[in-house]
Design an enzyme around this catalytic site. Structure first.
Site, PDB file in Angstrom:
ATOM      1  CE  LYS A  41      -4.290  -1.756   2.315  1.00  0.00           C
ATOM      2  NZ  LYS A  41      -5.126  -1.060   1.392  1.00  0.00           N
ATOM      3  CG  ASP A  84      -9.671  -1.685  -4.675  1.00  0.00           C
ATOM      4  OD1 ASP A  84      -9.456  -0.459  -5.174  1.00  0.00           O
ATOM      5  OD2 ASP A  84      -9.129  -1.941  -3.858  1.00  0.00           O
ATOM      6  CE  LYS A 125     -10.797  -4.312  -0.114  1.00  0.00           C
ATOM      7  NZ  LYS A 125     -10.394  -3.892  -1.258  1.00  0.00           N
TER       8      LYS A 125
END
Length: 359
Positions: free
Chosen positions: A162, A241, A268
């Site tokens: 990240k 996402d 997700k």
């Protein structure tokens, strides 16, 4: 008091539902693009019917999910009051509350089997593991380097970093060093919308030059025209996402993919509307020859186990993003364990749901 036979059977078969709230404490502060998290809340739906029970986790992501609204808990209590309504009606009412939708799916499946095993397979039999990526959290260069070395020592072949907490140049130098030290490691990067639209293509080119596998969400969501251009011109596969959040019906999903056509989708279930909503994305992605993988969303092991069981049945060979359950000091003890870079369901371990009753 006596009841007609039909009414008596209905009375016996009524489902009782209740919801509870739990805060999970991070072992160390978790740096994200939306700040540092010290704890994470989840809600648990418990169903009881004729001696059987079911459990599902609603993992609300504050500041990210569209359902982060004042009436979230009110919707959960509404669900408990209407749990004996027809299932299609319940799911229709929850379409804009994806984590509650997902929690209800889990709870019904668990109730039907009276078990935490929702999808029996070689995974739940302890015979096969699920390949996952090693996640590197945002932080200082030293902090990220320490995480990297730890993941490499644990035999992870795919690492996801990240970025966005530091300057791009600092993080780029770190990625170059990692690539030089570990030339065979698959490197994924999550930009968390950190790039401006006018500089994104140049940064993508630099990252492609050092062998990055893919980059998640390089620019802010909602810029469909710019994102479509990037996906056409990028030398580095783009995975989306956050961009998927809030697209609930199949028509909207199809329209999105027609417009942008990214290289990958990151799915997700807690944000995409559970198994049903995620499967719609997978079906649409296959029509467009778009790759995908499944990622958890900071669930406890209750939600993570449900996602992992379902994911195993999808037979996706790519590393999945399912390793977040070990982040908490008070996680729900479960059979989920890590061995190297695979998630396993260890039949020698047992579930202990007593932590859900602790404050």
């Amino acid at each position: 008091m006596t009841f007609p036979l039909r009414e008596l059977f209905y009375f016996w078969s009524m489902i009782q539902a209740q919801v509870s709230k739990q805060y999970f404490r991070f072992k160390r502060p978790a740096g994200t693009s939306r700040g540092v998290m010290f704890e994470k809340e989840s809600y648990f739906i418990t169903l009881e019917q004729e001696g059987s029970s079911g459990l599902g986790e609603c993992s609300l992501l504050r500041g990210l999910s569209v359902e982060d609204v004042p009436d979230y808990e009110k919707k959960l209590h509404w669900l408990c009051q209407h749990i004996n309504d027809e299932k299609p009606q319940l799911y229709e009412a929850l379409i804009t509350y994806p984590s509650i939708y997902f929690g209800l799916e889990q709870a019904f499946l668990s109730l039907e089997r009276d078990s935490p095993i929702l999808f029996p397979s070689d995974f739940t039999d302890g015979k096969a593991g699920i390949l996952i990526n090693g996640l590197i959290w945002m932080g200082s260069i030293d902090f990220m380097q320490n995480q990297l070395h730890q993941k490499i020592s644990q035999d992870f072949a795919c690492i996801k970093l990240k970025i966005g907490a530091l300057s791009f140049e600092e993080e780029y130098r770190l990625l170059k060093v990692v690539r030089q030290e570990y030339p065979k490691i698959e490197l994924r990067v999550d930009a968390n919308e950190a790039f401006s639209s006018d500089e994104a293509l140049e940064k993508l080119s630099r990252l492609a030059a050092i062998g990055i596998h893919s980059i998640e969400q390089p620019i802010r969501v909602g810029q469909w025209e710019t994102m479509a251009m990037l996906c056409r011109q990028t030398p580095l596969p783009i995975a989306l996402d956050e961009e998927l959040i809030g697209l609930f019906d199949s028509h909207a999903k199809q329209e999105f993919l027609n417009a942008i056509n990214p290289q990958y989708l990151i799915l997700k279930p807690s944000l995409c509307g559970g198994f049903q909503g995620t499967q719609e994305w997978i079906t649409a992605a296959k029509r467009h020859n778009i790759g995908w993988w499944i990622t958890s969303a900071l669930e406890s092991d209750v939600g993570l186990s449900a996602i992992a069981q379902w994911t195993y049945g999808l037979s996706n060979p790519l590393p999945q993003g399912l390793g977040t359950g070990a982040l908490y000091t008070n996680n729900v003890p479960s059979p989920l364990i890590m061995k190297g870079d695979r998630l396993w369901y260890d039949l020698n371990q047992t579930w202990d749901l007593s932590v859900l009753n602790q404050k």
